[in-house]
Design a protein around this motif. Structure first.
Motif, mmCIF file in Angstrom:
data_model
loop_
_atom_site.group_PDB
_atom_site.id
_atom_site.type_symbol
_atom_site.label_atom_id
_atom_site.label_comp_id
_atom_site.label_asym_id
_atom_site.label_seq_id
_atom_site.Cartn_x
_atom_site.Cartn_y
_atom_site.Cartn_z
ATOM 1 N N GLU B 15 0.847 -1.200 0.000
ATOM 2 C CA GLU B 15 0.000 0.000 0.000
ATOM 3 C C GLU B 15 0.882 1.250 0.000
ATOM 4 O O GLU B 15 1.933 1.289 0.639
ATOM 5 C CB GLU B 15 -0.881 -0.019 1.248
ATOM 6 N N GLU B 16 0.443 2.246 -0.759
ATOM 7 C CA GLU B 16 1.096 3.559 -0.921
ATOM 8 C C GLU B 16 2.341 3.503 -1.808
ATOM 9 O O GLU B 16 2.959 4.550 -2.038
ATOM 10 C CB GLU B 16 1.425 4.195 0.429
ATOM 11 N N GLN B 38 -11.243 -5.074 -13.504
ATOM 12 C CA GLN B 38 -12.302 -5.979 -13.053
ATOM 13 C C GLN B 38 -12.112 -6.253 -11.571
ATOM 14 O O GLN B 38 -11.150 -6.921 -11.171
ATOM 15 C CB GLN B 38 -12.277 -7.280 -13.837
ATOM 16 N N TYR B 39 -13.027 -5.741 -10.762
ATOM 17 C CA TYR B 39 -13.039 -6.060 -9.336
ATOM 18 C C TYR B 39 -13.746 -7.398 -9.147
ATOM 19 O O TYR B 39 -14.534 -7.810 -9.992
ATOM 20 C CB TYR B 39 -13.737 -4.949 -8.551
ATOM 21 N N PRO B 40 -13.473 -8.085 -8.052
ATOM 22 C CA PRO B 40 -14.077 -9.411 -7.828
ATOM 23 C C PRO B 40 -15.586 -9.396 -8.006
ATOM 24 O O PRO B 40 -16.277 -8.510 -7.490
ATOM 25 C CB PRO B 40 -13.672 -9.721 -6.386
ATOM 26 N N ASN B 41 -16.077 -10.351 -8.773
ATOM 27 C CA ASN B 41 -17.515 -10.551 -8.998
ATOM 28 C C ASN B 41 -18.189 -9.388 -9.699
ATOM 29 O O ASN B 41 -19.409 -9.191 -9.566
ATOM 30 C CB ASN B 41 -18.233 -10.842 -7.673
ATOM 31 N N GLN B 42 -17.408 -8.599 -10.428
ATOM 32 C CA GLN B 42 -17.986 -7.495 -11.185
ATOM 33 C C GLN B 42 -17.564 -7.574 -12.643
ATOM 34 O O GLN B 42 -16.690 -8.357 -13.009
ATOM 35 C CB GLN B 42 -17.553 -6.154 -10.580
ATOM 36 N N THR B 86 -6.788 -3.466 -5.487
ATOM 37 C CA THR B 86 -6.622 -4.891 -5.768
ATOM 38 C C THR B 86 -7.699 -5.342 -6.741
ATOM 39 O O THR B 86 -8.898 -5.237 -6.456
ATOM 40 C CB THR B 86 -6.708 -5.709 -4.464
ATOM 41 N N ALA B 87 -7.273 -5.817 -7.904
ATOM 42 C CA ALA B 87 -8.202 -6.170 -8.991
ATOM 43 C C ALA B 87 -7.384 -6.743 -10.141
ATOM 44 O O ALA B 87 -6.156 -6.792 -10.091
ATOM 45 C CB ALA B 87 -8.970 -4.946 -9.469
ATOM 46 N N PHE B 104 -8.088 -8.095 -26.341
ATOM 47 C CA PHE B 104 -7.592 -7.976 -24.977
ATOM 48 C C PHE B 104 -6.254 -8.664 -24.777
ATOM 49 O O PHE B 104 -5.914 -9.648 -25.453
ATOM 50 C CB PHE B 104 -8.590 -8.625 -24.008
ATOM 51 N N GLY B 105 -5.506 -8.173 -23.787
ATOM 52 C CA GLY B 105 -4.397 -8.910 -23.232
ATOM 53 C C GLY B 105 -4.909 -9.907 -22.196
ATOM 54 O O GLY B 105 -6.106 -9.950 -21.900
ATOM 55 N N LYS B 106 -3.997 -10.697 -21.637
ATOM 56 C CA LYS B 106 -4.390 -11.746 -20.702
ATOM 57 C C LYS B 106 -4.741 -11.226 -19.317
ATOM 58 O O LYS B 106 -5.267 -11.963 -18.506
ATOM 59 C CB LYS B 106 -3.291 -12.802 -20.588
ATOM 60 N N GLY B 107 -4.400 -9.975 -19.059
ATOM 61 C CA GLY B 107 -4.725 -9.405 -17.761
ATOM 62 C C GLY B 107 -3.562 -9.477 -16.797
ATOM 63 O O GLY B 107 -2.683 -10.348 -16.886
ATOM 64 N N THR B 108 -3.542 -8.531 -15.859
ATOM 65 C CA THR B 108 -2.561 -8.496 -14.771
ATOM 66 C C THR B 108 -3.307 -8.398 -13.462
ATOM 67 O O THR B 108 -4.124 -7.484 -13.281
ATOM 68 C CB THR B 108 -1.607 -7.293 -14.907
ATOM 69 N N LYS B 109 -3.026 -9.348 -12.582
ATOM 70 C CA LYS B 109 -3.673 -9.332 -11.268
ATOM 71 C C LYS B 109 -2.824 -8.493 -10.331
ATOM 72 O O LYS B 109 -1.692 -8.850 -10.015
ATOM 73 C CB LYS B 109 -3.791 -10.754 -10.734
ATOM 74 N N LEU B 110 -3.356 -7.337 -9.924
ATOM 75 C CA LEU B 110 -2.676 -6.452 -8.985
ATOM 76 C C LEU B 110 -3.174 -6.761 -7.584
ATOM 77 O O LEU B 110 -4.382 -6.719 -7.322
ATOM 78 C CB LEU B 110 -2.944 -4.990 -9.333
#
Lengths: 117, 114
Positions: B15-16, B38-42, B86-87, B104-110
């Motif tokens: 964080e920060e 994309q946030y969880p479940n959204q 976090t998403a 799209f790209g495959k995505g990055t999980k932050l």
């Protein structure tokens, strides 16, 4: 704020069965889309729909797939005879359809997770 | 045909701390560039997009991205992240004057840790 909704959130079906995934796009939008994401893979375009007809479809969108706007609010994706490899998250999206040429923001629903057994 | 590469599948940060999520694209024609979150479940939500003009684009939630035509990149940055960031983040392109299809790209999980 208006949003795209999808039902059901989860669907489990047997191989060979027909499924219909439902979407309610944002009310003043004119362009509608379906995408899918197989677990661990990219989000892939399936089809776009404008003025009551398909405007573009991918090679994935074969004869077992169809789309329909049965009334003024719903947009559906039908898979006639599901296969194991159809298991994926299916996203519906919509856009205003005014600017065109790839500039439009597409607004996505939360997705339907389809599991084919 | 167009393609999008997101080199990092997962990015953990505290964080920060600042963060950069990388996106490179390949296309024989000019493109428009998008970042979705994309946030969880959204569903996927637009963070920002580059259509033309200034190569530095500011989006929602303090994110910005810079279009670099010579390096065919559109990296996403935030100077100080929050737990709520976090998403999963997706980079995408469409072709200028072409179809509405997003690639799209495959995505990055932050993941932002306290």
């Amino acid at each position: 704020e208006p949003e795209v909704t999808q039902t059901p959130s989860h669907q489990v079906t047997q191989m060979g069965q027909e499924v219909i995934l439902r979407c309610v796009p944002i009310s003043n939008h004119l362009y509608f889309y379906w995408y899918r994401q197989i677990l661990g893979q990219k989000v892939e375009f399936l089809v776009s729909f404008y003025n009551n007809e398909i405007s573009e479809k991918s090679e994935i969108f074969d004869d077992q797939f169809s789309v329909e706007r049965p009334d003024g609010s719903n947009f559906t994706l039908k898979i006639r005879s599901t296969k194991l490899e159809d298991s994926a998250m299916y996203f519906c999206a919509s856009s205003l359809g005014l600017a065109g040429g790839g500039q439009e923001t597409q607004y996505f629903g939360p997705g339907t997770r389809l599991l084919v057994l | 045909a167009q393609s999008v590469t997101q080199l990092d599948s997962q990015v953990p940060v505290f964080e920060e701390a600042p963060v950069e999520l990388r996106c490179n694209y390949s296309s024989s024609v000019s493109v428009y560039l998008f970042w979705y979150v994309q946030y969880p479940n959204q569903g996927l939500q637009l963070l920002l997009k580059y259509l033309s003009g200034s190569t530095l684009v500011k989006g929602i939630n303090g994110f910005e991205a810079e279009f670099n035509k010579s390096q065919t990149s559109f990296h996403l940055r935030k100077p100080s992240v929050h737990i709520s960031d976090t998403a999963e983040y997706f980079c995408a392109v469409t072709t200028q004057g072409g179809s509405e299809k997003l690639v799209f790209g495959k995505g990055t999980k932050l993941t932002v840790n306290p």
